[in-house]
Design a protein around this motif. Sequence first.
Motif, PDB file in Angstrom:
ATOM      1  N   GLY A   9       0.792  -1.229   0.000  1.00 30.06           N
ATOM      2  CA  GLY A   9       0.000   0.000   0.000  1.00 30.06           C
ATOM      3  C   GLY A   9       0.821   1.274   0.000  1.00 30.06           C
ATOM      4  N   TRP A  10       1.906   1.306  -0.760  1.00 27.47           N
ATOM      5  CA  TRP A  10       2.707   2.524  -0.884  1.00 27.47           C
ATOM      6  C   TRP A  10       1.870   3.646  -1.476  1.00 27.47           C
ATOM      7  CZ3 TRP A  10       7.548   2.822   1.067  1.00 27.47           C
ATOM      8  CH2 TRP A  10       8.198   1.616   1.366  1.00 27.47           C
ATOM      9  N   THR A  11       2.051   4.853  -0.950  1.00 27.94           N
ATOM     10  CA  THR A  11       1.333   5.994  -1.521  1.00 27.94           C
ATOM     11  C   THR A  11       1.953   6.316  -2.874  1.00 27.94           C
ATOM     12  OG1 THR A  11       2.799   7.514  -0.324  1.00 27.94           O
ATOM     13  CG2 THR A  11       0.662   7.014   0.688  1.00 27.94           C
ATOM     14  N   GLU A  12       1.091   6.438  -3.856  1.00 29.25           N
ATOM     15  CA  GLU A  12       1.522   6.804  -5.191  1.00 29.25           C
ATOM     16  C   GLU A  12       0.912   8.152  -5.532  1.00 29.25           C
ATOM     17  OE1 GLU A  12       2.196   3.033  -7.871  1.00 29.25           O
ATOM     18  OE2 GLU A  12       0.191   2.942  -7.014  1.00 29.25           O
ATOM     19  N   SER A  13       1.642   8.953  -6.297  1.00 25.11           N
ATOM     20  CA  SER A  13       1.127  10.277  -6.620  1.00 25.11           C
ATOM     21  C   SER A  13       1.728  10.795  -7.914  1.00 25.11           C
ATOM     22  CB  SER A  13       1.426  11.269  -5.482  1.00 25.11           C
ATOM     23  OG  SER A  13       2.823  11.392  -5.292  1.00 25.11           O
ATOM     24  N   VAL A  14       0.954  11.639  -8.577  1.00 26.84           N
ATOM     25  CA  VAL A  14       1.427  12.392  -9.740  1.00 26.84           C
ATOM     26  C   VAL A  14       0.868  13.790  -9.567  1.00 26.84           C
ATOM     27  CG1 VAL A  14       1.385  12.643 -12.239  1.00 26.84           C
ATOM     28  CG2 VAL A  14       1.436  10.353 -11.227  1.00 26.84           C
ATOM     29  N   GLY A  15       1.725  14.794  -9.508  1.00 25.87           N
ATOM     30  CA  GLY A  15       1.235  16.149  -9.273  1.00 25.87           C
ATOM     31  C   GLY A  15       2.327  17.185  -9.288  1.00 25.87           C
ATOM     32  N   LYS A  16       2.097  18.275  -8.564  1.00 30.52           N
ATOM     33  CA  LYS A  16       3.029  19.403  -8.557  1.00 30.52           C
ATOM     34  C   LYS A  16       4.382  19.051  -7.952  1.00 30.52           C
ATOM     35  CE  LYS A  16      -0.586  22.910  -8.390  1.00 30.52           C
ATOM     36  NZ  LYS A  16      -1.190  24.021  -7.619  1.00 30.52           N
ATOM     37  N   ARG A  17       4.412  18.098  -7.039  1.00 28.04           N
ATOM     38  CA  ARG A  17       5.672  17.708  -6.402  1.00 28.04           C
ATOM     39  C   ARG A  17       6.481  16.750  -7.276  1.00 28.04           C
ATOM     40  NH1 ARG A  17       4.389  16.588  -0.019  1.00 28.04           N
ATOM     41  NH2 ARG A  17       3.652  18.677   0.486  1.00 28.04           N
ATOM     42  N   GLY A  18       5.851  16.179  -8.272  1.00 24.36           N
ATOM     43  CA  GLY A  18       6.500  15.182  -9.117  1.00 24.36           C
ATOM     44  C   GLY A  18       5.663  13.933  -9.152  1.00 24.36           C
ATOM     45  N   LYS A  19       6.297  12.785  -9.314  1.00 27.91           N
ATOM     46  CA  LYS A  19       5.534  11.538  -9.306  1.00 27.91           C
ATOM     47  C   LYS A  19       6.277  10.441  -8.559  1.00 27.91           C
ATOM     48  CE  LYS A  19       6.881   9.899 -13.936  1.00 27.91           C
ATOM     49  NZ  LYS A  19       6.350   9.524 -15.258  1.00 27.91           N
ATOM     50  N   ALA A  20       5.471   9.613  -7.925  1.00 28.95           N
ATOM     51  CA  ALA A  20       5.973   8.443  -7.208  1.00 28.95           C
ATOM     52  C   ALA A  20       5.053   7.289  -7.567  1.00 28.95           C
ATOM     53  CB  ALA A  20       5.971   8.686  -5.706  1.00 28.95           C
ATOM     54  N   LEU A  21       5.568   6.340  -8.337  1.00 28.19           N
ATOM     55  CA  LEU A  21       4.746   5.251  -8.851  1.00 28.19           C
ATOM     56  C   LEU A  21       5.508   3.936  -8.789  1.00 28.19           C
ATOM     57  CD1 LEU A  21       3.419   6.965 -12.109  1.00 28.19           C
ATOM     58  CD2 LEU A  21       2.105   6.558 -10.017  1.00 28.19           C
ATOM     59  N   ILE A  22       4.783   2.854  -8.521  1.00 26.24           N
ATOM     60  CA  ILE A  22       5.356   1.521  -8.632  1.00 26.24           C
ATOM     61  C   ILE A  22       5.169   1.090 -10.084  1.00 26.24           C
ATOM     62  CG2 ILE A  22       5.118  -0.884  -7.948  1.00 26.24           C
ATOM     63  CD1 ILE A  22       4.431   0.129  -5.148  1.00 26.24           C
ATOM     64  N   THR A  23       6.291   0.933 -10.775  1.00 22.72           N
ATOM     65  CA  THR A  23       6.250   0.608 -12.200  1.00 22.72           C
ATOM     66  C   THR A  23       7.524  -0.134 -12.591  1.00 22.72           C
ATOM     67  OG1 THR A  23       6.040   1.546 -14.421  1.00 22.72           O
ATOM     68  CG2 THR A  23       7.212   2.877 -12.817  1.00 22.72           C
ATOM     69  N   ASN A  24       7.388  -1.086 -13.485  1.00 20.66           N
ATOM     70  CA  ASN A  24       8.538  -1.849 -13.996  1.00 20.66           C
ATOM     71  C   ASN A  24       9.391  -2.453 -12.882  1.00 20.66           C
ATOM     72  OD1 ASN A  24       7.869  -1.183 -16.709  1.00 20.66           O
ATOM     73  ND2 ASN A  24       8.887   0.795 -16.462  1.00 20.66           N
ATOM     74  N   MET A  51      10.572   7.459  -8.498  1.00 23.52           N
ATOM     75  CA  MET A  51      10.243   8.801  -8.012  1.00 23.52           C
ATOM     76  C   MET A  51      10.932   9.850  -8.878  1.00 23.52           C
ATOM     77  SD  MET A  51      10.553   8.134  -3.889  1.00 23.52           S
ATOM     78  CE  MET A  51       9.714   9.649  -3.398  1.00 23.52           C
ATOM     79  N   GLU A  52      10.164  10.833  -9.317  1.00 21.31           N
ATOM     80  CA  GLU A  52      10.689  11.982 -10.058  1.00 21.31           C
ATOM     81  C   GLU A  52      10.263  13.226  -9.309  1.00 21.31           C
ATOM     82  OE1 GLU A  52       9.572  12.041 -14.180  1.00 21.31           O
ATOM     83  OE2 GLU A  52      10.066   9.919 -14.457  1.00 21.31           O
ATOM     84  N   SER A  53      11.212  13.859  -8.617  1.00 22.36           N
ATOM     85  CA  SER A  53      10.883  15.005  -7.776  1.00 22.36           C
ATOM     86  C   SER A  53      11.052  16.316  -8.528  1.00 22.36           C
ATOM     87  CB  SER A  53      11.763  15.025  -6.528  1.00 22.36           C
ATOM     88  OG  SER A  53      13.092  15.331  -6.875  1.00 22.36           O
ATOM     89  N   LYS A  54      10.436  17.339  -7.964  1.00 18.71           N
ATOM     90  CA  LYS A  54      10.663  18.711  -8.415  1.00 18.71           C
ATOM     91  C   LYS A  54      11.361  19.433  -7.272  1.00 18.71           C
ATOM     92  CE  LYS A  54       6.954  18.451 -11.748  1.00 18.71           C
ATOM     93  NZ  LYS A  54       5.690  19.006 -12.270  1.00 18.71           N
ATOM     94  N   ASP A  55      11.142  20.710  -7.098  1.00 18.31           N
ATOM     95  CA  ASP A  55      11.852  21.439  -6.034  1.00 18.31           C
ATOM     96  C   ASP A  55      11.333  21.098  -4.639  1.00 18.31           C
ATOM     97  OD1 ASP A  55      13.505  22.696  -7.809  1.00 18.31           O
ATOM     98  OD2 ASP A  55      12.186  24.408  -8.069  1.00 18.31           O
ATOM     99  N   THR A  56      10.039  20.820  -4.515  1.00 18.03           N
ATOM    100  CA  THR A  56       9.447  20.525  -3.207  1.00 18.03           C
ATOM    101  C   THR A  56       9.608  19.039  -2.875  1.00 18.03           C
ATOM    102  OG1 THR A  56       7.308  20.252  -4.289  1.00 18.03           O
ATOM    103  CG2 THR A  56       7.769  22.395  -3.308  1.00 18.03           C
ATOM    104  N   PRO A  57       9.607  18.695  -1.589  1.00 17.39           N
ATOM    105  CA  PRO A  57       9.786  17.293  -1.197  1.00 17.39           C
ATOM    106  C   PRO A  57       8.688  16.376  -1.733  1.00 17.39           C
ATOM    107  CG  PRO A  57      10.134  18.746   0.675  1.00 17.39           C
ATOM    108  CD  PRO A  57       9.575  19.589  -0.431  1.00 17.39           C
ATOM    109  N   LEU A  58       9.107  15.197  -2.122  1.00 20.31           N
ATOM    110  CA  LEU A  58       8.208  14.147  -2.615  1.00 20.31           C
ATOM    111  C   LEU A  58       8.450  12.902  -1.774  1.00 20.31           C
ATOM    112  CD1 LEU A  58       6.301  13.025  -4.904  1.00 20.31           C
ATOM    113  CD2 LEU A  58       8.400  12.397  -6.121  1.00 20.31           C
ATOM    114  N   THR A  59       7.375  12.281  -1.297  1.00 16.81           N
ATOM    115  CA  THR A  59       7.520  11.076  -0.480  1.00 16.81           C
ATOM    116  C   THR A  59       6.596   9.972  -0.988  1.00 16.81           C
ATOM    117  OG1 THR A  59       5.813  11.752   1.112  1.00 16.81           O
ATOM    118  CG2 THR A  59       8.094  12.398   1.599  1.00 16.81           C
TER     119      THR A  59
END
Length: 199
Positions: free
Chosen positions: A33-48, A53-61
């Motif tokens: 149940g890892w949190t996945e997200s795509v948005g202003k902070r970047g993206k965090a996805l379980i894939t391949n 994780m692809e971050s931008k300037d703000t923290p991504l977890t």
Amino acid sequence: MRTIFLSILLMAIMPNVSFAQQMYDDFESNQYGWTESVGKRGKALITNGVLHMESKDTPLTSTCYGSFDINKPFIMQVEALAKKIDDDKIFGILLDYEDDQNYILFYICEDEANLEVVRENKTIGKKQEALKLRKGKLVGIEFEVEYNLNELTFKVNGVRAMSYRRRVAKDEFLLGTSGIGFYARGGQTIDFDNLKILQ
């Protein structure tokens, strides 16, 4: 004879410490149940088969609750592949994660390792140590955290990066949750894989 007796006595009174695997995640699915997200902070996805994780300037977890007992010692190991190592591209691991205002964060960049203990959105503990990593692109990193109920010890690529002892008066490091996670910021792109927790 006395030496043999002392050796037998020491073997009898020493604690039998052995670690068994309590959690393993190869990120072929989102079984924990890892949190996945795509948005202003970047993206965090379980894939391949990785947590990408692809971050931008703000923290991504990306976080989950681990299947281990916080009242017993444990070792956490995980592999990472960073797109680039420099002073701006930061990444690391989270422990004792309750929410975005309560956690322990260990993170690294090109020349240093950092530890922050955050409670109610206030940093109550902070430590920084020099750390030399191989510069360049697509750099493999191995993290290891050992917790013995009184101290956290962090290793990077098999080398001790820092340790932080619990402040008994403040109960700083009596872990309150099995929340764990990963962290990136500053434009870092990173893949995490083969997470193990031994206990």
